[in-house]
Design a protein around this motif. Structure first.
Motif, mmCIF file in Angstrom:
data_model
loop_
_atom_site.group_PDB
_atom_site.id
_atom_site.type_symbol
_atom_site.label_atom_id
_atom_site.label_comp_id
_atom_site.label_asym_id
_atom_site.label_seq_id
_atom_site.Cartn_x
_atom_site.Cartn_y
_atom_site.Cartn_z
ATOM 1 N N GLU A 205 -9.648 -117.921 13.213
ATOM 2 C CA GLU A 205 -10.055 -116.536 12.934
ATOM 3 C C GLU A 205 -9.832 -116.103 11.501
ATOM 4 O OE1 GLU A 205 -9.759 -117.501 16.900
ATOM 5 O OE2 GLU A 205 -7.977 -117.390 15.590
ATOM 6 N N ASN A 206 -8.899 -116.749 10.774
ATOM 7 C CA ASN A 206 -8.592 -116.215 9.434
ATOM 8 C C ASN A 206 -8.954 -117.130 8.277
ATOM 9 O OD1 ASN A 206 -6.506 -118.135 9.269
ATOM 10 N ND2 ASN A 206 -4.886 -116.662 9.746
ATOM 11 N N VAL A 207 -9.555 -118.294 8.533
ATOM 12 C CA VAL A 207 -9.907 -119.183 7.419
ATOM 13 C C VAL A 207 -10.893 -118.501 6.476
ATOM 14 C CG1 VAL A 207 -11.072 -121.328 6.789
ATOM 15 C CG2 VAL A 207 -9.378 -121.332 8.627
ATOM 16 N N LYS A 208 -11.985 -117.958 7.019
ATOM 17 C CA LYS A 208 -12.983 -117.327 6.155
ATOM 18 C C LYS A 208 -12.444 -116.081 5.452
ATOM 19 C CE LYS A 208 -17.414 -118.937 7.983
ATOM 20 N NZ LYS A 208 -18.678 -118.530 8.660
ATOM 21 N N PRO A 209 -11.769 -115.157 6.159
ATOM 22 C CA PRO A 209 -11.210 -114.001 5.445
ATOM 23 C C PRO A 209 -10.216 -114.390 4.357
ATOM 24 C CG PRO A 209 -11.140 -113.634 7.808
ATOM 25 C CD PRO A 209 -11.590 -115.034 7.614
ATOM 26 N N ALA A 210 -9.414 -115.434 4.608
ATOM 27 C CA ALA A 210 -8.451 -115.875 3.601
ATOM 28 C C ALA A 210 -9.170 -116.425 2.374
ATOM 29 C CB ALA A 210 -7.521 -116.930 4.188
ATOM 30 N N LEU A 211 -10.217 -117.210 2.590
ATOM 31 C CA LEU A 211 -10.978 -117.751 1.462
ATOM 32 C C LEU A 211 -11.689 -116.637 0.698
ATOM 33 C CD1 LEU A 211 -12.466 -120.993 3.021
ATOM 34 C CD2 LEU A 211 -10.916 -120.879 1.059
ATOM 35 N N LEU A 212 -12.248 -115.687 1.424
ATOM 36 C CA LEU A 212 -12.909 -114.567 0.751
ATOM 37 C C LEU A 212 -11.902 -113.795 -0.094
ATOM 38 C CD1 LEU A 212 -15.508 -112.904 0.376
ATOM 39 C CD2 LEU A 212 -14.783 -111.515 2.325
ATOM 40 N N ALA A 213 -10.728 -113.529 0.477
ATOM 41 C CA ALA A 213 -9.687 -112.812 -0.261
ATOM 42 C C ALA A 213 -9.260 -113.587 -1.497
ATOM 43 C CB ALA A 213 -8.485 -112.566 0.648
ATOM 44 N N SER A 214 -9.114 -114.899 -1.358
ATOM 45 C CA SER A 214 -8.646 -115.719 -2.482
ATOM 46 C C SER A 214 -9.576 -115.650 -3.675
ATOM 47 C CB SER A 214 -8.491 -117.173 -2.026
ATOM 48 O OG SER A 214 -7.929 -117.964 -3.054
ATOM 49 N N GLY A 215 -10.862 -115.337 -3.441
ATOM 50 C CA GLY A 215 -11.810 -115.248 -4.544
ATOM 51 C C GLY A 215 -12.295 -113.848 -4.847
ATOM 52 N N SER A 216 -11.663 -112.827 -4.265
ATOM 53 C CA SER A 216 -12.134 -111.449 -4.438
ATOM 54 C C SER A 216 -11.605 -110.851 -5.733
ATOM 55 C CB SER A 216 -11.719 -110.589 -3.232
ATOM 56 O OG SER A 216 -12.404 -110.998 -2.078
ATOM 57 N N ILE A 217 -12.432 -110.898 -6.761
ATOM 58 C CA ILE A 217 -12.054 -110.428 -8.097
ATOM 59 C C ILE A 217 -11.978 -108.905 -8.098
ATOM 60 C CG2 ILE A 217 -12.680 -110.476 -10.539
ATOM 61 C CD1 ILE A 217 -14.454 -112.933 -9.834
ATOM 62 N N PRO A 218 -10.882 -108.327 -8.583
ATOM 63 C CA PRO A 218 -10.796 -106.864 -8.631
ATOM 64 C C PRO A 218 -11.958 -106.255 -9.415
ATOM 65 C CG PRO A 218 -8.669 -107.853 -9.101
ATOM 66 C CD PRO A 218 -9.664 -108.972 -9.077
ATOM 67 N N ILE A 219 -12.365 -105.077 -8.998
ATOM 68 C CA ILE A 219 -13.446 -104.289 -9.595
ATOM 69 C C ILE A 219 -14.810 -104.905 -9.275
ATOM 70 C CG2 ILE A 219 -14.434 -103.314 -11.728
ATOM 71 C CD1 ILE A 219 -11.580 -103.344 -12.885
ATOM 72 N N ILE A 220 -14.943 -106.221 -9.410
ATOM 73 C CA ILE A 220 -16.227 -106.885 -9.183
ATOM 74 C C ILE A 220 -16.529 -107.050 -7.703
ATOM 75 C CG2 ILE A 220 -17.446 -109.096 -9.503
ATOM 76 C CD1 ILE A 220 -16.114 -109.299 -12.225
ATOM 77 N N MET A 221 -15.478 -107.234 -6.886
ATOM 78 C CA MET A 221 -15.656 -107.425 -5.450
ATOM 79 C C MET A 221 -14.742 -106.492 -4.669
ATOM 80 S SD MET A 221 -15.826 -111.616 -5.205
ATOM 81 C CE MET A 221 -15.988 -111.600 -3.409
ATOM 82 N N GLU A 222 -15.076 -106.319 -3.396
ATOM 83 C CA GLU A 222 -14.226 -105.527 -2.514
ATOM 84 C C GLU A 222 -12.989 -106.336 -2.127
ATOM 85 O OE1 GLU A 222 -17.365 -103.057 0.169
ATOM 86 O OE2 GLU A 222 -17.531 -105.240 0.265
ATOM 87 N N GLY A 223 -11.881 -105.657 -1.942
ATOM 88 C CA GLY A 223 -10.710 -106.325 -1.417
ATOM 89 C C GLY A 223 -10.897 -106.641 0.054
ATOM 90 N N VAL A 224 -10.040 -107.492 0.587
ATOM 91 C CA VAL A 224 -10.152 -107.903 1.990
ATOM 92 C C VAL A 224 -8.949 -107.359 2.746
ATOM 93 C CG1 VAL A 224 -10.319 -109.855 3.579
ATOM 94 C CG2 VAL A 224 -11.398 -109.983 1.317
ATOM 95 N N THR A 225 -9.216 -106.670 3.836
ATOM 96 C CA THR A 225 -8.148 -106.105 4.662
ATOM 97 C C THR A 225 -8.294 -106.625 6.093
ATOM 98 O OG1 THR A 225 -9.483 -104.144 5.183
ATOM 99 C CG2 THR A 225 -8.011 -104.006 3.273
ATOM 100 N N GLY A 226 -7.237 -106.424 6.877
ATOM 101 C CA GLY A 226 -7.304 -106.790 8.291
ATOM 102 C C GLY A 226 -7.422 -108.276 8.541
ATOM 103 N N ILE A 227 -6.799 -109.111 7.702
ATOM 104 C CA ILE A 227 -6.855 -110.557 7.908
ATOM 105 C C ILE A 227 -5.970 -110.902 9.107
ATOM 106 C CG2 ILE A 227 -6.422 -112.827 6.906
ATOM 107 C CD1 ILE A 227 -6.832 -111.632 4.157
ATOM 108 N N PRO A 228 -6.528 -111.548 10.140
ATOM 109 C CA PRO A 228 -5.729 -111.867 11.338
ATOM 110 C C PRO A 228 -4.479 -112.673 10.998
ATOM 111 C CG PRO A 228 -8.062 -112.222 11.770
ATOM 112 C CD PRO A 228 -7.941 -111.953 10.291
ATOM 113 N N GLY A 229 -3.347 -112.208 11.489
ATOM 114 C CA GLY A 229 -2.079 -112.902 11.300
ATOM 115 C C GLY A 229 -1.346 -112.555 10.029
ATOM 116 N N ALA A 230 -1.993 -111.846 9.103
ATOM 117 C CA ALA A 230 -1.373 -111.516 7.813
ATOM 118 C C ALA A 230 -0.809 -110.101 7.827
ATOM 119 C CB ALA A 230 -2.389 -111.656 6.688
ATOM 120 N N PRO A 231 0.214 -109.831 7.027
ATOM 121 C CA PRO A 231 0.722 -108.457 6.916
ATOM 122 C C PRO A 231 -0.383 -107.499 6.480
ATOM 123 C CG PRO A 231 2.229 -110.016 5.880
ATOM 124 C CD PRO A 231 0.997 -110.789 6.216
#
Length: 356
Positions: A205-231
């Motif tokens: 459930e969290n591989v894709k959200p984690a990868l998206l978050a890892s590459g989410s550049i501030p200002i240029i991309m949206e941040g990622v929230t609600g990643i399953p299993g993460a704080p």
């Protein structure tokens, strides 16, 4: 061109290479750096390493990447790394933007890339891989950088940059490293004690959200929230803290760290790019073997340089030119893989490796 590679090694790694050469059995971990389109210049090197040189090994190898470095390692940890890296390369090159580019559009294009090289079956291959234990690093943002308003984010970026001028340790005020790791009964051999690190088990459930978050550049991309299993919190580009990851191996762990990289130097954090002399310390690179393109190889790429994210702006409205240039760079990088395989198999790496 006689040798298109620059091979650098830390003190312990260099002594080992000069006495023994370099073998797949030596590798305990592989690192992957942030850098967006820069990865295309070493795609062929990664392809050779994972689909041929490391093929058939039985001991565990830990993978740690940020941003595109995490994406390529997620491709490399699949059952057919040659095919998955090809798929990632093609999908990345074919990103398409028209008109005014908004954050939402960049996020959607990123999700399209992830969907191309990460099917549910591919994710299962990553999690079940008996050799490669994938680690994806993102940062949980604090303060202004946790907000989605771009003006507020810009203020947070400015504050992080200013504080970083004094010391890299100050980045803990703004970012908390979060490592999404394939569960393993054996501890990760990388020493991540430089910053507080929250560890989260990778799941389907969290591989894709984690990868998206890892590459989410501030200002240029949206941040990622609600990643399953993460704080709870907003997660962004892991390269903000670990732009070019560099770590020691814990003393109880044997082996070396392999680092296929597009640059011959390691810049620790994203804000360190503008600081002259801010490079990874000698203790961090002690057991690292870094493989990068030579200046001569880079001069032969389109426009005499490594592809980069600014190409989206340079070729905006002329995407066919960007597609062609990036494909050419990726295809030429196959020569780096062939050169690497030759120098390690022939033993020439003993004479070609130089100290950091």
């Amino acid at each position: 061109m006689d040798n298109p590679l620059v091979i650098k090694a830390g003190r312990t790694a260099l002594a080992h290479i000069r006495e023994n050469g370099l073998r797949p059995s030596d590798i305990a971990a592989v690192l992957g750096a942030s850098g967006a389109a820069k990865w295309l210049s070493i795609y062929g090197l990664d392809r050779m390493i994972f689909s041929r040189w490391l093929n058939g090994i039985s001991h565990r190898i830990y993978l740690f990447g940020t941003s595109i470095g995490a994406w390529k390692l997620a491709a490399a940890a699949q059952a057919r790394p040659d095919q998955s890296l090809d798929c990632l390369k093609d999908a990345y090159i074919r990103q398409s933007y028209r008109g005014r580019v908004a954050r939402e559009q960049v996020t959607m294009e990123s999700l399209k890339i992830l969907d191309r090289f990460l099917t549910p079956g591919n994710i299962r291959e990553i999690l079940d891989n008996p050799v490669f234990r994938l680690g994806i690093s993102a940062v949980r943002c604090r303060g202004l950088l946790a907000m989605e308003n771009t003006a507020v984010q810009a203020g947070g970026m400015g504050a992080a940059f200013a504080m970083n001028l004094f010391a890299r340790k100050t980045q803990s005020l703004f970012f908390q490293r979060t490592l999404f790791q394939v569960p393993d009964p054996k501890p990760c051999p990388l020493d991540l004690d430089d910053f507080r690190t929250t560890r989260v088990a990778l799941t389907p459930e969290n591989v894709k959200p984690a990868l998206l978050a890892s590459g989410s550049i501030p200002i240029i991309m949206e941040g990622v929230t609600g990643i399953p299993g993460a704080p709870k919190g907003g997660y962004r580009d892991g390269g903000l803290l670990d732009y070019h990851p560099a770590f020691q191996l814990r003393p109880e762990h044997k082996g070396l760290i392999l680092y296929p990289h597009f640059y011959p130097d390691i810049i620790p954090g994203w804000f360190d790019k503008k600081i002259s002399g801010r490079r990874a310390a000698s203790d961090l690179v002690d057991r690292i073997v870094l493989i990068s393109p030579s200046p001569g190889f880079v001069s032969g790429l389109p426009f005499g340089r490594i592809p980069d994210r600014e190409d989206f702006r340079r070729f905006h409205g002329r995407e066919t030119l960007r597609f062609r240039a990036w494909n050419t760079a990726a295809n030429r990088s196959l020569a780096l893989g062939e050169a690497f395989f030759h120098v390690v198999e022939s033993g020439r790496i003993r004479e070609l490796a130089i100290p950091f």
